[in-house]
Design an enzyme around this catalytic site. Sequence first.
Site, PDB file in Angstrom:
ATOM      1  CG  HIS A 210      -3.043   4.346   1.115  1.00 25.85           C
ATOM      2  ND1 HIS A 210      -3.273   3.064   0.669  1.00 25.85           N
ATOM      3  CD2 HIS A 210      -3.569   4.394   2.370  1.00 25.85           C
ATOM      4  CE1 HIS A 210      -3.899   2.367   1.607  1.00 25.85           C
ATOM      5  NE2 HIS A 210      -4.101   3.152   2.641  1.00 25.85           N
TER       6      HIS A 210
ATOM      7  CB  SER B 129      -6.542   1.251   3.965  1.00 21.46           C
ATOM      8  OG  SER B 129      -5.215   1.025   4.319  1.00 21.46           O
TER       9      SER B 129
ATOM     10  CE1 TYR C 230      -8.961   1.422   7.750  1.00 24.68           C
ATOM     11  CE2 TYR C 230      -8.679   0.992  10.093  1.00 24.68           C
ATOM     12  CZ  TYR C 230      -8.131   1.257   8.861  1.00 24.68           C
ATOM     13  OH  TYR C 230      -6.772   1.349   8.715  1.00 24.68           O
TER      14      TYR C 230
ATOM     15  CG  ASP D 185      -1.312   2.829  -2.221  1.00 26.08           C
ATOM     16  OD1 ASP D 185      -0.498   3.216  -1.356  1.00 26.08           O
ATOM     17  OD2 ASP D 185      -2.436   2.387  -1.943  1.00 26.08           O
TER      18      ASP D 185
END
Length: 719
Positions: free
Chosen positions: A687, A568, A488, A651
């Site tokens: 999302h 993301s 991430y 999204d």
Amino acid sequence: MRIALLTATLLATTACSTTMPVVADAPAVRASSIAYPETYRQDLVETIHGVAVADPYRWLEDDVRENPEVASWVAAQNAVTDAYLDTLDARGWFKARMTELYDYERIGTPEEKGGLYFYRKNDGLQPQSVLYVRDGLAGAERVLIDPNGWAADGATALDASVPNEDGSRLIYSIQDGGSDWRTVKVLDVKLGETLADTVEWVKFSGLEWAKDGSGFYYSRFPAVEAEGKFTGLNENQTIYFHRLGTDQSEDVQIFARPDRPDLNNTGEVSDDGRWLIVTSSSGTDEAYEIALVDLENPGAAPRVLVPGFEYDYRYVGNVGDDFYFVTNEGAPRLKLVRMDIGEADPARVTIIPERAETLNGVNMVGGRFIASYLKDAKSEVRVTNLAGVLERTVELPGIGSTGGFGGSAESSETFYSFSSFARPTTVYRYDVASGQSSIWAAPDVAFDPDGYVTEQVFYASKDGTKVPMFITRKKGVSGPVPTLLYGYGGFNISVLPGFNPVRLAWLDAGGAYAVANIRGGGEYGKAWHDAGRRFNKQNVFDDFAAAGEWLKANGVTTPNGLAIEGRSNGGLLVGASINQRPDLFDAGHAAVGVMDMLRFDQFTAGRYWVDDYNVPAREADFRYNLTYSPYHNVKAEIDYPAVLVTTADTDDRVVPGHSFKYVAMLQEKAGPGDDPLLIRIETRAGHGSGKPTDKIIEEAADVAAFLAAHTGLEVPGAD
């Protein structure tokens, strides 16, 4: 605890390999026969700070619900992707195994109010979890809210649910089709009936009851026209009070900052009900201004308690005028302080000092503080008295992560959850006075959690920084095997050991799963975050590449068997990593990623992200972002590995135009290789939050089959 600003993550006894799996010499499926859809290329070049920047696919930023040409492009891309995925035999095996692994009763951490216990439960394969209530800890449960009948496709979800002090009323919010917009309603708990109260235009908001139950506080944005509702910028967030039994038009404005339309403003009622603690922020960085609104004096002006938008301050609780906050002021790994708000300029008195471990949060329950720490990305929990003196540590089952520990300052009990990579969430009741934990809800699963092993290693990044990484396999699987590496690296978010049936299916197929705790996250406090954001963003990609190099050099994965995945901000990570190191990574899955680093701040919540991503309008920021922006750094005639991008046409957090543009550019400039460069576009999924179980499994099976095909993982039972 402070209300967090939202910015910002899937199965029976099918035969599985328990020894080193067969690894194919080459990917099972090639893409030489794929004909990508033709994508219109605009002749659009802008000169920005003296640099000519081409943006030929900007038209794909339009909302699919408003531009039929974008809708046609989406349909054409999905047709090509579906046809390719249909050729993957492992798709069916992964779907069946993930369904088996998902099919167990999952119970959330309960919340007690007025002797009633509220909690979520999913029987296994229900599209959405159901809200239950018990009268007393051992009382019979009854369904309070079942969202599974709200939409035929299961894509309308129960989001937040907040009971009032005596448990007689409950605020709940509804999320439709994955959107960040919420509709708020009120339930009579005893009767199980929804009241007429309805509140709209709520997003990134807490829901806070007045202590007397007369109404609740919430944050909302101004109403907008239908066009642009899902792509337009969000500004002028304002806190209101809704009195039960009235129309939303009568709601009272409590706090607004018209001088700063960029601010997010959320409110939290103090433990004694006297104050509304307002947390304001201009972005995603933990840099807040804290103001107090006197709820007993409606005409009084808000009092700024912590000015400056410089430090992280999170409200923990109060005893009279003594307010407790977790802060990073003078403590990069955080500490707990007390402030006497009766003083004009209250001093910060340290109660729990900074430690070598990162303080992840503090709860005030039963006259004690329960402090949760991260030690090398693993949970530790300590209990102190109100003076900060250590009384005990909470014994945890092993390497994993905890959540919960909520409750009131007077409560004698609290509840917490524990999970790890191969161990589903178990909920414990904790007696605050005695320090004893007892299992409140344990899952009954169709696998042995002890049949998997997790180790933690530390590797050196490009600049010598030591980075931790977890590696999980099924016991008996040895030698180099196809490996899925997850990362991430942003927004101070820590990636902790946690259970996900999707990962277990990959392990059951004979692969390994690795999580790299790269810079940009919060695993080691503010310094770790700062080292991976803004002009340090390249460190994130270097850390990830170093993880891949370590996995190959140390025989965890095979020479051609390393897949990467991120969601993301992690989707950005995958896009940039594929561009920078197509030689290292053998397949990639970029989910709902931020791919255009020059225009991200022009849509919905994107403007908040400048704390991590820079301000593109500034020349220095623009030039730095241009060096790694995935959309702008796809090169012609490069042999890119297989890439599957996933997003959703609804999204409104990271608008799908990011993914659309990136894939269009990949397909345009595809090099001499024949690995597929595809996009899978979900409908009514947003999302990620609120996605129904069947859609989670279907997408995850497609992704796993794709990555298996291009890392040489031969799935047992798949021809």
